[in-house]
Design an enzyme around this catalytic site. Sequence first.
Site, PDB file in Angstrom:
ATOM      1  N   ASP A  63       0.951  -1.101  -0.036  1.00  0.00           N
ATOM      2  CA  ASP A  63       0.036  -0.127   0.069  1.00  0.00           C
ATOM      3  C   ASP A  63       0.889   1.339   0.074  1.00  0.00           C
ATOM      4  OD1 ASP A  63      -2.622   1.014   0.166  1.00  0.00           O
ATOM      5  OD2 ASP A  63      -2.104   1.790   2.381  1.00  0.00           O
ATOM      6  N   GLU A  65       1.547  -0.541  -4.972  1.00  0.00           N
ATOM      7  CA  GLU A  65       0.438   0.507  -5.356  1.00  0.00           C
ATOM      8  C   GLU A  65       1.209   1.858  -5.823  1.00  0.00           C
ATOM      9  OE1 GLU A  65      -1.592   2.290  -2.364  1.00  0.00           O
ATOM     10  OE2 GLU A  65      -3.269   2.914  -3.738  1.00  0.00           O
ATOM     11  N   ASP A  82     -10.134   1.173  -4.991  1.00  0.00           N
ATOM     12  CA  ASP A  82     -10.075   2.573  -4.810  1.00  0.00           C
ATOM     13  C   ASP A  82     -10.455   3.302  -5.883  1.00  0.00           C
ATOM     14  OD1 ASP A  82      -8.436   2.651  -2.577  1.00  0.00           O
ATOM     15  OD2 ASP A  82      -6.567   2.095  -3.716  1.00  0.00           O
TER      16      ASP A  82
END
Lengths: 484, 484
Positions: B210, B240, B323
Site C-alpha cells: 500500500d 501500489e 480505490d
Amino acid sequence: MNIQTPDWVKHAVFYQIFPDRFAKSETSRHQFLMMPNWEEWDAHPTPQGYKGGDLWGVVEKLDYIKDLGINAIYFTPIFQSACNHRYHTHDYYLVDPILGGNKALEALLDAAHQRDIKIVLDGVFNHASRGFFFFNDILENGPYSPWLNWFKIEDWPLSAYDGSKPANYVSWAGNRALPEFNHDNPEVREYIMRVAEYWLEFGIDGWRLDVPFEVKTPGFWQEFRQRVKAVNPEAYIVGEVWIDSRPWLDGTQFDGVMNYLFTAPTLAFTGGERVRMELVEGPSYSPYPPLSASEYASKIQELLNLYPWEIQLTQLNLLDSHDTARVLSIVDGDKASVELSTLLLLTYPGAPSIYYGDEVGLPGELDPDSRRAFPFQQHWDEHTLNYHKQLIAIRHQYPALRTGGYQTLFAEGLVYVFARILDDQEVIVAVNSDNESAKITVQAGSLKSRPEKVLYGDVKLSWEGENLTLNLPQRSGCILAVNP
Amino acid sequence: MNIQTPDWVKHAVFYQIFPDRFAKSETSRHQFLMMPNWEEWDAHPTPQGYKGGDLWGVVEKLDYIKDLGINAIYFTPIFQSACNHRYHTHDYYLVDPILGGNKALEALLDAAHQRDIKIVLDGVFNHASRGFFFFNDILENGPYSPWLNWFKIEDWPLSAYDGSKPANYVSWAGNRALPEFNHDNPEVREYIMRVAEYWLEFGIDGWRLDVPFEVKTPGFWQEFRQRVKAVNPEAYIVGEVWIDSRPWLDGTQFDGVMNYLFTAPTLAFTGGERVRMELVEGPSYSPYPPLSASEYASKIQELLNLYPWEIQLTQLNLLDSHDTARVLSIVDGDKASVELSTLLLLTYPGAPSIYYGDEVGLPGELDPDSRRAFPFQQHWDEHTLNYHKQLIAIRHQYPALRTGGYQTLFAEGLVYVFARILDDQEVIVAVNSDNESAKITVQAGSLKSRPEKVLYGDVKLSWEGENLTLNLPQRSGCILAVNP
C-alpha cells in the site's frame, strides 16, 4: 459443601513482582528496542515512565529468588499494555514486547518450574484499555462497530481522551482510560474464559484477579473457577478483595483473596503510633488506630472465624503491595515494626507474599513511589534480607507454621503469643511490640509439648510445668519449637 | 542488471477480494460473534458498516473462483483493524477475528494451494492506526512512551480524535486516523521486515504494498525485497503506484505495480465519451479524454517501453479496484465497454486482476459504493460471467497471450488490432470501439502464420496473402489463432 483449594499454595511463600521494576536483563534480547529511552533505574519512579525491567531479567534472578526461599511468584500484569503497570490491557494474548514477549514467559515458566517455583499472573478482566481492539473499534466506528455490546456505551459521541467532555461510556472508577467490559454479554464472558484457559494451557499456575468484586454478572466467577480447574485442578485463583470476602470464598469461586484483613491489624499492632496516616488513609484498608495485643488477638480471631479453614490456608497474606505504600515507609522507617510484622506474616496460616524489595529494606510511599526499581546490591539492608531468609526457612521447615491450627496463648499490653499446632508439632510465636522489654508468663496447658528451642529471636525463656516464662527485649519477637 | 521476477505471476490471473464483502461463511465459525450487528448483505455499503464477510467464506467459494479460471488471489488487508477496509492496522500479527483469525488464513492457504491458487496479501506499511499498540502507547503516555521515535511526533499534546485541535503528528494524507511510521528508525524498519517475513513463512505467496511511494527511507524497499526473496524467492512484490513507476521497477524493489497506466488508456479507448467524469476525476489516473485507436496504440507503446520486459510480464493489470469506481459504472452501464476493456485486459502482458464481482456485472460508484457485497446468484449477469470465463480460459490456453511479445498491427479510427507472439504461436486480437461496424484490412506481413480460427467474438475474416480482412460488428472484439 466440600471446599477444595490447591495444596501447593498452603506450602507456598510468594514473591510479588512488578515487572517493569524488578530486573532488567543483562543482555538485551529486545527485538525492537534498540534505543529505549528508559528512566534511570535508580531514579524515583514517575507515573508514566518505564524502567525497562523484563522477564528475561527475572529469569536471571531466579536463583536469588530461590535462595530467598520463595517457591511462587505473583506477577502484576505482564500483557501488552500502554502503561508501565500494565493494568490497561491492550492485548490479552500477548506478553508485552518490552518484557520479552511470549517467548520470555515460556522461558521463565520453564526455568521457574525447574526450580519448583510456581507462576501466578494478574488477570485484569473487569476493564480493558482505550487501545484494546474491541474498544478501539468502537472509538473508530462509533455505532457501526460490531463490538458495541462488549462495553457499556451510554451515549454518543464518545470522548475517550478529552476530559472536558463526558466520556459517555462506563469506565472503572470513572477513569476513562479503563473502559469496563459488559460481562453480561455472553461473547465477553466467553472471551475472558478463553483468555484464562489459554494461559493455563500455556503453563501458568494460577490467576490473581484484579477488582473481581466489580463483576456482578451472576455465575461469572463460578464459571471461571470451573473452567480454570478443568484445565488445571491445582491452579490457584486469588481475588483482589480488600474487605470481608465471604461472598467469594464459599468454595465455588476463589481459593483465597489478598488478605488485607490480616495486613491492617498486623501493621496497627506492630507499627502502632508510627503508622503515617497520610500513607494509609487512601487505600481500602485501615492499619490504624494502634492496637493493643488483646485487640490484635480479637481481630485475628475474627478473621480466622470468617472463612473455612481450607480457605484460610490458601489466602494470600501480605504486608504491602503495589497498591499500598511499602511497610517500611508506613511505619516511618522503623525497622523493628517491619521485622515484627514480617514475623507475624511468616507464621500465619495462608501463603505469605513478599513484595519485591521489601526483603532488602526498600522504602516507598504511595504509588508511584511504592514501585521503585529493585535496589542495586550496595543499597541492600543485609539484616533485613537475612531475617527474611531465616523466617522463610523456618516456615518451610515446620509444617505446623503452614497448615497447623492457630491458638492464641497470651495477649496483654503489647505482648502477643500464639501457637501453631499440627499433630505433635507445636510452634510458639511471641511478639513484644512495646518499647519496653517484657517479662511475661504464658499459661500453655493446652499444649502437649514444651517448645524451648529458640528458632528465631533473642529471648530468654523457662518452663515451669504448664507455664512458659518469656523475657522479650523491647520491640522483638521469637519463634520456639521443641528440640528435635 | 539481470532482473528476475516470479515466473508464476506471468501465468497468473488474479482475483481481487475485499474480504468484508466477498463471502460470509455458511456456518459461522466466529468464536465471539454470537450476535453480530452486520449490515444487510445486499444493502448499499456505508463508510463504516461491516457486512461480515470472512475467510471461511472465501474457502467455501474457492471452487467458484477456480472454475472462473483464477489462479491467484490478492486480498485487500486482512489483519485486525478497527475499520471495514482494514487499512487501519491494529495488529500486524493477527488476522482479524471477524475474518476468522489466523486459523482461517491457515485453512484458506491450504485449500487454495491445493487448487494451485496463490495468495497475496496487502501490506500496509506506511502507516498504522490510532489503536496500533506502539502508537496507542504514545497517545497514552505522551513523552514517556518508549516508542516515541516510531512515529513522527511534532508537538504536544497529541489530538488523535478531536479534529478541532492540531493532531501534532504526521499522518497519511492528513488523516489523523492513520499515523505514519518513522521508517528512518531502524526499530520500525526491522519491525516491518519481520512482519513481512512472518507471513511469508506462514505460507502466503506475496505482498501487495500500500502507498509504498510514501516511504522515502533510502534502501528500505531494497532491503524488503532481499528479505522477502530470502524467505521465498518466488514471492511476488507488487506496489501500489499509480504513475510512472520506474523508480521502483529497476529490479531491486518490486516485481510490478498496480498498472493503472494500462487502466486509464484502456478505459478511455473502450469507454470513450461514456466515461463519467465525476467517477474518475478523484483517483490518481485519467481514463479520459476519449482516445482514438492510434492514440491508444501510442499510449500502450509508451507503456511497453517504460519498463523492462521481465517487469512487464509481472505487472498487475486491472480495470478497477477498491480505490476506483467499478468499470461498469465508469462507462455509464455500457456493457460493451466493459467487455472490450476486459478483452484488452486478458490479452495484455502481465497478470490481469479481476475485481471481485466485476465478472458478474456488479456496478459501483466511488467508495463505499465500489465495495458492495458480492451479489446473490439471481442478480448475476450470466453473459458477463461467461465471457470472463472464456477470456480467462483462452489466456491460459495460449502462452503467447501471457508471455508472448506485443505487436500493434492496426490502429485507425476506433479499430485497434495487435498480435501476441511467442515462438511459433501467434494470436491476433482486434477491438472495434466504434458505434458502427468496421471492415478493415490489416497488413500482417510481420507474422509467420495466418491465424484464422476465431477463439472469441463474432467476426468475419479472410486472408489474402499478407492481408487480413476483418469485418467487426460495432462495439465488438475478437481473438484469432491458428487452427491446431
